[in-house]
Motif scaffolding. Structure first.
Motif, PDB file in Angstrom:
ATOM      1  N   LEU A   1       0.848  -1.086  -0.175  1.00 35.71           N
ATOM      2  CA  LEU A   1      -0.030   0.026   0.066  1.00 35.71           C
ATOM      3  C   LEU A   1       0.894   1.140   0.017  1.00 35.71           C
ATOM      4  O   LEU A   1       2.027   1.195   0.825  1.00 35.71           O
ATOM      5  CB  LEU A   1      -0.967   0.181   1.224  1.00 35.71           C
ATOM      6  CG  LEU A   1      -1.971  -1.199   1.370  1.00 35.71           C
ATOM      7  CD1 LEU A   1      -2.711  -1.078   2.571  1.00 35.71           C
ATOM      8  CD2 LEU A   1      -2.806  -1.217   0.153  1.00 35.71           C
ATOM      9  N   PRO A   2       0.566   2.441  -0.604  1.00 36.64           N
ATOM     10  CA  PRO A   2       1.283   3.609  -0.627  1.00 36.64           C
ATOM     11  C   PRO A   2       1.478   3.908   0.821  1.00 36.64           C
ATOM     12  O   PRO A   2       0.691   4.208   1.526  1.00 36.64           O
ATOM     13  CB  PRO A   2       0.410   4.493  -1.464  1.00 36.64           C
ATOM     14  CG  PRO A   2      -0.378   3.500  -2.445  1.00 36.64           C
ATOM     15  CD  PRO A   2      -0.784   2.466  -1.383  1.00 36.64           C
ATOM     16  N   GLY A   3       2.775   4.321   1.006  1.00 35.61           N
ATOM     17  CA  GLY A   3       3.073   4.650   2.401  1.00 35.61           C
ATOM     18  C   GLY A   3       3.374   3.694   3.603  1.00 35.61           C
ATOM     19  O   GLY A   3       3.343   3.840   4.794  1.00 35.61           O
ATOM     20  N   GLN A   4       3.085   2.427   2.816  1.00 36.55           N
ATOM     21  CA  GLN A   4       3.253   1.254   4.069  1.00 36.55           C
ATOM     22  C   GLN A   4       4.672   1.635   4.966  1.00 36.55           C
ATOM     23  O   GLN A   4       5.707   1.658   3.901  1.00 36.55           O
ATOM     24  CB  GLN A   4       2.882   0.122   3.189  1.00 36.55           C
ATOM     25  CG  GLN A   4       3.214  -1.240   4.162  1.00 36.55           C
ATOM     26  CD  GLN A   4       2.784  -2.641   3.326  1.00 36.55           C
ATOM     27  OE1 GLN A   4       1.787  -2.410   2.780  1.00 36.55           O
ATOM     28  NE2 GLN A   4       3.652  -3.614   3.519  1.00 36.55           N
ATOM     29  N   PRO A   5       4.952   1.212   5.891  1.00 32.23           N
ATOM     30  CA  PRO A   5       5.962   1.189   6.620  1.00 32.23           C
ATOM     31  C   PRO A   5       6.982   0.282   5.954  1.00 32.23           C
ATOM     32  O   PRO A   5       6.643  -0.848   5.626  1.00 32.23           O
ATOM     33  CB  PRO A   5       5.812   0.892   8.044  1.00 32.23           C
ATOM     34  CG  PRO A   5       4.369   1.272   8.346  1.00 32.23           C
ATOM     35  CD  PRO A   5       3.698   1.052   6.960  1.00 32.23           C
ATOM     36  N   ALA A   6       8.395   0.616   5.971  1.00 35.99           N
ATOM     37  CA  ALA A   6       9.330  -0.193   5.199  1.00 35.99           C
ATOM     38  C   ALA A   6       9.482  -1.574   6.126  1.00 35.99           C
ATOM     39  O   ALA A   6       9.818  -2.614   5.592  1.00 35.99           O
ATOM     40  CB  ALA A   6      10.696   0.502   5.232  1.00 35.99           C
ATOM     41  N   GLY A   7       9.274  -1.708   7.273  1.00 32.18           N
ATOM     42  CA  GLY A   7       9.355  -2.878   8.111  1.00 32.18           C
ATOM     43  C   GLY A   7       8.177  -3.875   7.746  1.00 32.18           C
ATOM     44  O   GLY A   7       8.301  -4.995   8.344  1.00 32.18           O
ATOM     45  N   LEU A   8       7.165  -3.549   7.369  1.00 32.07           N
ATOM     46  CA  LEU A   8       5.938  -4.195   7.200  1.00 32.07           C
ATOM     47  C   LEU A   8       5.874  -4.790   5.561  1.00 32.07           C
ATOM     48  O   LEU A   8       5.910  -4.199   4.657  1.00 32.07           O
ATOM     49  CB  LEU A   8       4.812  -3.372   7.271  1.00 32.07           C
ATOM     50  CG  LEU A   8       3.547  -4.165   7.035  1.00 32.07           C
ATOM     51  CD1 LEU A   8       3.334  -5.205   8.309  1.00 32.07           C
ATOM     52  CD2 LEU A   8       2.201  -3.116   7.300  1.00 32.07           C
TER      53      LEU A   8
END
Length: 222
Positions: A169-176
C-alpha cells in the motif's frame, strides 16, 4: 514517477460481420469466417504429480484455463495491466488445466496450456522491466506493484521467464512486508507451463517449473 492504472470491468462482445451483395451483379459466394479451432485438451496427467509439491499433502483446487480466461480487465495504461496480473495468455483459443494448492508459507499455482498464439516471453520480460513500479487502482484501493525481472532457468528449445512482484500500500512502513508473488514460465511450440507462488513459500520455483515442464512437455507432444 509511478504510472497509475485503473481497472474497469471488460465486457466481451462478439460482433458478427454483415456482407452486402450488389443487386446489379450476380450473387457471389460469401466466405464464412470461423473462429480458430481450440487446440486439443490438456489432460490432467500433464500437471505435476501431487507428491512433487514440497510440504505436507494438501487438497488441490483445480481450475480450467478457458474458464479462467473468460473474464479480464481493461486499462488505459497499456500492457502493465497484464504484467501486474500475470496474464500471459489472451482469451480465445486456448485449452489447459491448472491447480492452486496451499503450501507452507503461502500458495502455489500451476498452469499447463496449449495455444496457437503462445506468448513471447522475451518481449514480456522487456515489458515487465518497463512496468517496474506502477500504482494499481484495484476496487478503488491503490496498491503499489514493484516488479523485478530475474534470470530464468535455461531450458533447451524453449523461452523462459522469471519475475517477482511485491504488492504494498502507498506509504506502507518499510518494516511491514508486502505480498510477494513469483512467476516462472516456460513456453515452446504452443505449449506453456507457468508456476506462481504467493507469500513466503521458500520454494525453489525455478527447479519446480523445470520439473513441471519436463513432466508436461512429453505428454503434450513436445
Amino acid at each position: 514517477m509511478a504510472a497509475r492504472i485503473r481497472f474497469t470491468p471488460l465486457l466481451l462482445v462478439a460482433a458478427a460481420a454483415v456482407a452486402g451483395i450488389s443487386p446489379a451483379k450476380p450473387a457471389a459466394a460469401v466466405p464464412v469466417s470461423h473462429p480458430p479451432a481450440a487446440p486439443p485438451a490438456v489432460p490432467p496427467a500433464a500437471l505435476l504429480p501431487t507428491d512433487a509439491i514440497p510440504g505436507r499433502p494438501a487438497a488441490r483446487a483445480v481450475f480450467d484455463v478457458a474458464t479462467a480466461l473468460s473474464s479480464s480487465d481493461r486499462s488505459d495504461a497499456g500492457e502493465c495491466t497484464d504484467v501486474v496480473h500475470g496474464r500471459l495468455l489472451r482469451p480465445g483459443a486456448a485449452s489447459g488445466q491448472g491447480f492452486q494448492t496451499a503450501v507452507p508459507g503461502g500458495q502455489l499455482s500451476e498452469l499447463v496450456a496449449r495455444t496457437p498464439d503462445p506468448p513471447d516471453l522475451t518481449a514480456w520480460a522487456a515489458q515487465a522491466r518497463r512496468c517496474a513500479r506502477v500504482t494499481v487502482d484495484d476496487q478503488d484501493v491503490p496498491t503499489v506493484s514493484a516488479t523485478t525481472v530475474g534470470t530464468p532457468p535455461a531450458v533447451s528449445g524453449a523461452q523462459t521467464l522469471s519475475y517477482q512482484q511485491i504488492l504494498t500500500l502507498p506509504g506502507q512502513p518499510a518494516g511491514l512486508p508486502g505480498l510477494r508473488l513469483r512467476t516462472v514460465a516456460i513456453a515452446a511450440g504452443g505449449v506453456l507451463v507457468l508456476l506462481r507462488d504467493a507469500g513466503a513459500t521458500d520454494l525453489d520455483l525455478d527447479a519446480l517449473a523445470v520439473a513441471a515442464w519436463q513432466h508436461a512437455a512429453p505428454r503434450l507432444g513436445r
